[in-house]
Write a protein that holds these residues in place. Structure first.
Motif, PDB file in Angstrom:
ATOM      1  N   ASN A 261      56.255   3.577  80.107  1.00  7.14           N
ATOM      2  CA  ASN A 261      56.679   4.810  79.451  1.00  7.14           C
ATOM      3  C   ASN A 261      56.933   4.532  77.971  1.00  7.14           C
ATOM      4  O   ASN A 261      57.819   3.758  77.618  1.00  7.14           O
ATOM      5  CB  ASN A 261      57.992   5.326  80.058  1.00  7.14           C
ATOM      6  N   GLY A 262      56.176   5.200  77.110  1.00  3.94           N
ATOM      7  CA  GLY A 262      56.389   5.057  75.671  1.00  3.94           C
ATOM      8  C   GLY A 262      57.310   6.146  75.152  1.00  3.94           C
ATOM      9  O   GLY A 262      57.587   7.151  75.827  1.00  3.94           O
ATOM     10  N   GLY A 263      57.781   5.932  73.944  1.00  2.00           N
ATOM     11  CA  GLY A 263      58.580   6.934  73.234  1.00  2.00           C
ATOM     12  C   GLY A 263      58.099   6.969  71.791  1.00  2.00           C
ATOM     13  O   GLY A 263      58.877   6.815  70.860  1.00  2.00           O
ATOM     14  N   HIS A 264      56.774   7.150  71.646  1.00  2.00           N
ATOM     15  CA  HIS A 264      56.152   7.068  70.309  1.00  2.00           C
ATOM     16  C   HIS A 264      56.849   7.984  69.310  1.00  2.00           C
ATOM     17  O   HIS A 264      57.176   9.133  69.630  1.00  2.00           O
ATOM     18  CB  HIS A 264      54.679   7.472  70.383  1.00  2.00           C
ATOM     19  N   VAL A 265      57.017   7.464  68.108  1.00  2.00           N
ATOM     20  CA  VAL A 265      57.689   8.241  67.059  1.00  2.00           C
ATOM     21  C   VAL A 265      56.652   8.740  66.054  1.00  2.00           C
ATOM     22  O   VAL A 265      55.849   7.951  65.537  1.00  2.00           O
ATOM     23  CB  VAL A 265      58.736   7.373  66.328  1.00  2.00           C
ATOM     24  N   HIS A 266      56.666  10.027  65.808  1.00  2.00           N
ATOM     25  CA  HIS A 266      55.844  10.607  64.732  1.00  2.00           C
ATOM     26  C   HIS A 266      56.758  10.851  63.538  1.00  2.00           C
ATOM     27  O   HIS A 266      57.855  11.406  63.689  1.00  2.00           O
ATOM     28  CB  HIS A 266      55.223  11.930  65.185  1.00  2.00           C
ATOM     29  N   LEU A 267      56.284  10.429  62.366  1.00  2.00           N
ATOM     30  CA  LEU A 267      57.151  10.492  61.190  1.00  2.00           C
ATOM     31  C   LEU A 267      56.318  10.890  59.977  1.00  2.00           C
ATOM     32  O   LEU A 267      55.194  10.404  59.804  1.00  2.00           O
ATOM     33  CB  LEU A 267      57.732   9.084  60.992  1.00  2.00           C
ATOM     34  N   SER A 268      56.858  11.778  59.171  1.00  2.00           N
ATOM     35  CA  SER A 268      56.200  12.094  57.897  1.00  2.00           C
ATOM     36  C   SER A 268      57.248  12.218  56.811  1.00  2.00           C
ATOM     37  O   SER A 268      58.381  12.635  57.066  1.00  2.00           O
ATOM     38  CB  SER A 268      55.371  13.383  58.006  1.00  2.00           C
ATOM     39  N   ALA A 269      56.858  11.815  55.594  1.00  2.00           N
ATOM     40  CA  ALA A 269      57.746  11.892  54.427  1.00  2.00           C
ATOM     41  C   ALA A 269      57.289  13.058  53.564  1.00  2.00           C
ATOM     42  O   ALA A 269      56.080  13.293  53.407  1.00  2.00           O
ATOM     43  CB  ALA A 269      57.682  10.583  53.643  1.00  2.00           C
ATOM     44  N   TRP A 270      58.228  13.793  53.041  1.00  2.00           N
ATOM     45  CA  TRP A 270      57.945  14.995  52.266  1.00  2.00           C
ATOM     46  C   TRP A 270      58.697  14.947  50.937  1.00  2.00           C
ATOM     47  O   TRP A 270      59.817  14.425  50.871  1.00  2.00           O
ATOM     48  CB  TRP A 270      58.390  16.244  53.036  1.00  2.00           C
ATOM     49  N   ARG A 271      58.065  15.479  49.881  1.00  2.00           N
ATOM     50  CA  ARG A 271      58.760  15.615  48.598  1.00  2.00           C
ATOM     51  C   ARG A 271      58.551  17.042  48.100  1.00  2.00           C
ATOM     52  O   ARG A 271      57.411  17.511  48.056  1.00  2.00           O
ATOM     53  CB  ARG A 271      58.207  14.598  47.587  1.00  2.00           C
ATOM     54  N   ASP A 272      59.616  17.721  47.778  1.00  2.00           N
ATOM     55  CA  ASP A 272      59.550  19.115  47.304  1.00  2.00           C
ATOM     56  C   ASP A 272      58.702  19.977  48.244  1.00  2.00           C
ATOM     57  O   ASP A 272      57.851  20.762  47.792  1.00  2.00           O
ATOM     58  CB  ASP A 272      58.969  19.176  45.877  1.00  2.00           C
ATOM     59  N   GLY A 273      58.873  19.793  49.519  1.00  2.00           N
ATOM     60  CA  GLY A 273      58.169  20.625  50.494  1.00  2.00           C
ATOM     61  C   GLY A 273      56.703  20.258  50.692  1.00  2.00           C
ATOM     62  O   GLY A 273      55.969  20.970  51.380  1.00  2.00           O
ATOM     63  N   VAL A 274      56.272  19.141  50.079  1.00  2.00           N
ATOM     64  CA  VAL A 274      54.860  18.748  50.206  1.00  2.00           C
ATOM     65  C   VAL A 274      54.770  17.485  51.068  1.00  2.00           C
ATOM     66  O   VAL A 274      55.479  16.497  50.841  1.00  2.00           O
ATOM     67  CB  VAL A 274      54.240  18.478  48.808  1.00  2.00           C
ATOM     68  N   ASN A 275      53.876  17.546  52.055  1.00  2.00           N
ATOM     69  CA  ASN A 275      53.671  16.426  52.975  1.00  2.00           C
ATOM     70  C   ASN A 275      52.909  15.306  52.259  1.00  2.00           C
ATOM     71  O   ASN A 275      51.761  15.494  51.832  1.00  2.00           O
ATOM     72  CB  ASN A 275      52.865  16.937  54.182  1.00  2.00           C
TER      73      ASN A 275
END
Ligand code: GLU
Ligand code: MG
Length: 467
Positions: A261-275
């Motif tokens: 069983n995995g618990g993969h993490v999805h992550l994104s960094a944003w600046r001023d509402g921009v991905n």
């Protein structure tokens, strides 16, 4: 957005009034009690519960609980550090009212995650939720960055009650099959109803690969809310299963062999509402910052596993060619690389692009895991760490010399190896602070000692029903 303000004696501004109003609403909806939830260093969800009538008092003054749980092991024995593990002292648990939900799978109950402060009103240095709030707040203040995160959840559904701790799959159809979907049709429909009632935005729920295995993914949120959600989703999956006479295991390895069983993490960094992971000039539309963020995570993965794969059972799952991502490699949509770059579909990329970290399981305390992953990525981003060459296919097929030349390293094969890597990683230790970093090391060493001499099947059995 999750409030980033620390609780204070007397209550955060407005919280007591709000808790009073909530009490009326909850009572009107037949809610008798509120579950106050946090996750310990070993990754076990622990709770206190209060009658609904005490919610305003909890918002003002917290609810008592010993700090000893910071050094509890999964088997409920206790280790210690120089400051934790003693029977002395008390902490106050403060519910985050922004995250309070009525539990659809447990009639009569509501649920809220807590932050823990001392009786003196100081943040408790062992509180993993507080640490993640700090990491997120500092990234915003110092670098103008915010993050979105989502934690995938895989779990095995067994026939209950399980006798002698055995796992008997509740379904027999092939992986990802229509048969499995039909076999658990009522259970999964009730789950979807519960999530809808709880305001949980489900992306997908589907039969997975291993015996009895299902998976759910939910929408990305700010990191603290994403960690809270991971805890809530598991509470719901378990509660609804119980109402169907089923049992569930979120353990990294339900059995010693095969896919876990995995618990993969999805992550994104944003600046001023921009991905930052989309619309850039670097590979696959990443910005230079997004590449460096991925490079930062990649560089620290061996040490990160002490937090993202914290159980002896985690290393039964972390094996090559099982989609668990056990090599320090990245690739676009490569399911054997530890870091999978997800670009999303053309037209949706500015919203959907992110990176997925695979060597994470559900024994991980999600607050600690996200705090450490963000710290690692941020370090890469601020020091412009170059992202190495992409790997396609299964890194397990690379000749050792080729792998070494490309910087592709096998992740730790045991919890002892991970702990040694974590011990050497001053940045990660500093991000957690000395009290929590020492607790991580002591608890991991305790878990290692707890399984000393056990064969793999016994290790799997020891943790099968703990998370
Ligand atoms: N069950 C696999 C794991 O242990 C993941 C399968 C998938 O990519 O969804 O991580
Ligand atoms: Mg999966």
């Amino acid at each position: 957005m999750t409030t980033l303000a620390d609780p204070i004696p007397g209550g955060r501004p407005g919280d007591v009034e709000r808790a009073g109003a909530l009490t009326e609403e909850l009572t009107g909806r037949g809610v008798h009690g509120v579950v106050l939830a946090y996750v310990d260093t070993a990754g076990v969800g622990r709770v206190k519960t209060i009658p609904t009538a005490k919610l305003a008092s909890a918002a003002a003054w917290g609810v008592g609980m010993s700090p000893v749980f910071d050094t509890f092991l999964a088997n409920d024995s206790i280790v210690s550090t120089d400051v934790l593990g003693s029977p002395d002292g008390d902490l106050r648990l403060y519910p985050d009212l922004d995250q309070l939900v009525v539990l659809a799978g447990q009639p009569g109950w509501a649920w809220a995650p807590v932050d823990r402060i001392t009786q003196e009103g100081e943040p408790h240095p062992g509180c993993s939720r507080t640490v993640l709030r700090r990491v997120v707040a500092e990234a915003a203040e110092r670098h103008g960055l915010s993050f979105k995160a989502g934690i995938e959840i895989e779990w095995a559904v067994g026939q209950g009650p399980a006798e002698g701790g055995d796992f008997v799959p509740a379904l027999s159809g092939p992986a990802y099959s229509a048969t499995r979907q039909v076999e658990l049709s009522d259970y999964t429909a009730d789950l979807l109803a519960a999530f809808a009632a709880q305001g949980v935005d489900v992306e997908q729920i589907h039969p997975e690969y291993a015996a009895g295995q299902f998976e759910i993914s939910v929408g990305a949120l700010d990191p603290v809310a994403a960690a809270d959600r991971s805890v809530l989703v598991r509470q719901t999956i378990r509660a609804v299963a119980q109402r169907h006479g089923l049992v569930v295991s979120f353990a990294p390895a339900v059995f010693a062999q095969g896919v876990g069983n995995g618990g993969h993490v999805h992550l994104s960094a944003w600046r001023d509402g921009v991905n930052l992971h989309s619309g850039g000039e670097a590979r696959y539309g990443m910005t230079a910052d997004a590449e460096s963020f991925a490079a930062g995570v990649l560089a620290r993965l061996p040490a990160l596993t002490a937090v993202t794969a914290p159980s002896p059972a985690s290393y039964l799952r972390l094996k090559p060619s099982q989609w668990a991502g056990v090599f320090t490699a990245w690739g676009r949509e490569t399911r054997e690389a530890a870091v999978r770059i997800v670009t999303g579909t053309a037209g949706l990329r500015d919203q959907a692009a992110n990176l997925e970290v695979k060597p994470v399981d559900l024994a991980a305390n999600p607050y600690l895991a996200l705090a450490c992953l963000i710290t690692a990525g941020l370090d890469g981003l601020t020091s412009s760490t170059p992202l190495p060459e992409e790997i396609t296919g299964d890194p397990a097929r690379l000749e050792p010399a080729d792998a070494a030349a490309r910087g592709v390293r096998r992740l730790p094969v045991s919890l002892s190896e991970s702990v040694e890597e974590f011990r050497k990683d001053e940045l990660l230790r500093a991000a957690l602070g000395p009290v929590l970093a020492d607790a991580v090391i002591a608890v991991r060493q305790g878990e290692i000692a707890a399984v000393d001499g056990l064969d793999d099947e016994r290790v799997a059995a020891a943790y099968r029903w703990k998370y």
